[in-house]
Design an enzyme around this catalytic site. Sequence first.
Site, short mmCIF file in Angstrom:
data_model
loop_
_atom_site.label_atom_id
_atom_site.label_comp_id
_atom_site.label_asym_id
_atom_site.label_seq_id
_atom_site.Cartn_x
_atom_site.Cartn_y
_atom_site.Cartn_z
N GLY A 1 -3.11 2.38 2.77
CA GLY A 1 -2.12 1.72 1.94
C GLY A 1 -0.74 2.25 2.25
O GLY A 1 -0.55 2.96 3.26
N GLY B 1 1.74 4.58 2.52
CA GLY B 1 1.57 6.03 2.51
C GLY B 1 2.47 6.79 1.55
O GLY B 1 2.06 7.80 0.96
N ASP C 1 0.49 9.30 4.49
CA ASP C 1 -0.55 10.07 3.79
C ASP C 1 -1.74 10.43 4.68
O ASP C 1 -2.47 11.37 4.38
CB ASP C 1 -1.07 9.24 2.60
CG ASP C 1 -1.66 7.90 3.06
OD1 ASP C 1 -1.01 7.21 3.87
OD2 ASP C 1 -2.77 7.56 2.61
N THR D 1 -4.77 0.97 8.99
CA THR D 1 -5.36 2.30 9.16
C THR D 1 -6.87 2.23 9.11
O THR D 1 -7.43 1.33 8.49
CB THR D 1 -4.81 3.19 8.02
OG1 THR D 1 -3.44 3.39 8.25
CG2 THR D 1 -5.51 4.52 7.92
N ARG E 1 8.71 9.91 10.79
CA ARG E 1 8.03 9.57 9.51
C ARG E 1 6.51 9.83 9.60
O ARG E 1 5.85 9.44 10.53
CB ARG E 1 8.29 8.11 9.19
CG ARG E 1 7.66 7.63 7.87
CD ARG E 1 6.31 7.00 8.07
NE ARG E 1 5.72 6.52 6.81
CZ ARG E 1 4.46 6.13 6.68
NH1 ARG E 1 3.67 6.14 7.72
NH2 ARG E 1 3.99 5.73 5.52
N1 ASP Z 1 -1.40 4.86 4.97
C1 ASP Z 1 -0.83 4.57 6.25
C2 ASP Z 1 0.56 5.14 6.35
O1 ASP Z 1 1.31 5.02 5.39
C3 ASP Z 1 -0.74 3.11 6.54
C4 ASP Z 1 -2.00 2.33 6.37
O2 ASP Z 1 -2.86 2.68 5.57
O3 ASP Z 1 -2.13 1.33 7.09
O4 ASP Z 1 0.92 5.63 7.39
#
Ligand code: ASP
Length: 317
Positions: A235, A237, A214, A183, A211
């Site tokens: 992270g 999510g 966050d 992300t 789905r």
């Molecule tokens: N936070 C993001 C999610 O769960 C994934 C990521 O941070 O790479 O969709």
Amino acid sequence: MSQITIAIHGGAGTIEKSMLSPELEKSYLDGLRYALEQGYTILNQGGDAMSAVEMAVIALEDNPLFNAGKGAVFTHQGKHELDASIMNGNTLEAGAVAGVSNIKNPISLAKAILHHSGHVMLASEGAKAFAIQQGIEIVPDDYFYSTYRYEQWQEIKNTSTYQLDHQAKQEHQYSESEKKMGTVGAVALDSFGNLAAATSTGGMTNKKYGRIGDTPVIGSGTYANNKTCAVSCTGHGEYFLRAVVAYDVSCLMEYQQLSLQEACDKVVHKKLLPMGGEGGLIAVDTMGNFSLCFNSPGMYRGVKNNMGINEVAIYGQ
Ligand code: ASP
């Protein structure tokens, strides 16, 4: 000029030097430097924090190395469903988009939602219809295609597993603890003393049932408030949603008078980690203090201000 600061991230996770070839490492660092510069230039020319975070995130969305925009991962159906959000710390206005397809720069759609929809969050087909009405750039499905992402999806597409973005081209299958989250996000303090935060993602490889993590949820993946700070997270999510991470950092500053660094440390290391939530965040406050805080081995990150700081980094200490 008063203090200006921008910080960016391109995902956190198990990112170790041995896992990246020198060429790939250079490409990541160049991508981070370019995005940082895009945002910093706006701030340095007297532009506002909202434009700076949008431009920095667009640069990362357009870079196929990161799991956002062009580099977004595949869903279970072989599609790309994008999430993004942006928040203005001065007005507390926010815009977010969830599960939308065919949008070149989801962060610009989130900003258009903030300014022109009368709502905070729009999702999937409705969000796309709004984007078309607003003249936001639409791209065909194959714009998001990359062999690496496709192979990543092929490995698990016939399973019920969904996973966070992997490390670059792998020689071996990484375990659950060797993952990385790609992300992207940016936080900024402008010369008017205003804060803004922005985050954008393709979510998790092989995700299904619509789905949403966050990233598009204001208070979890993104938050900005001139009273406290601007925060953008990356992270797993599900944990960041349950820990309401970005708002929690702000609350610790507002209600318990913690410093920015103390608040970030508390949430990332003392709250998320015991829950099993791997990842990190970037944050800046109205004094120009910044924190690039993560509990994973690495986080693609960068920070630049007009006090002489200009850094990009990947690995932990
Ligand atoms: N936070 C993001 C999610 O769960 C994934 C990521 O941070 O790479 O969709």
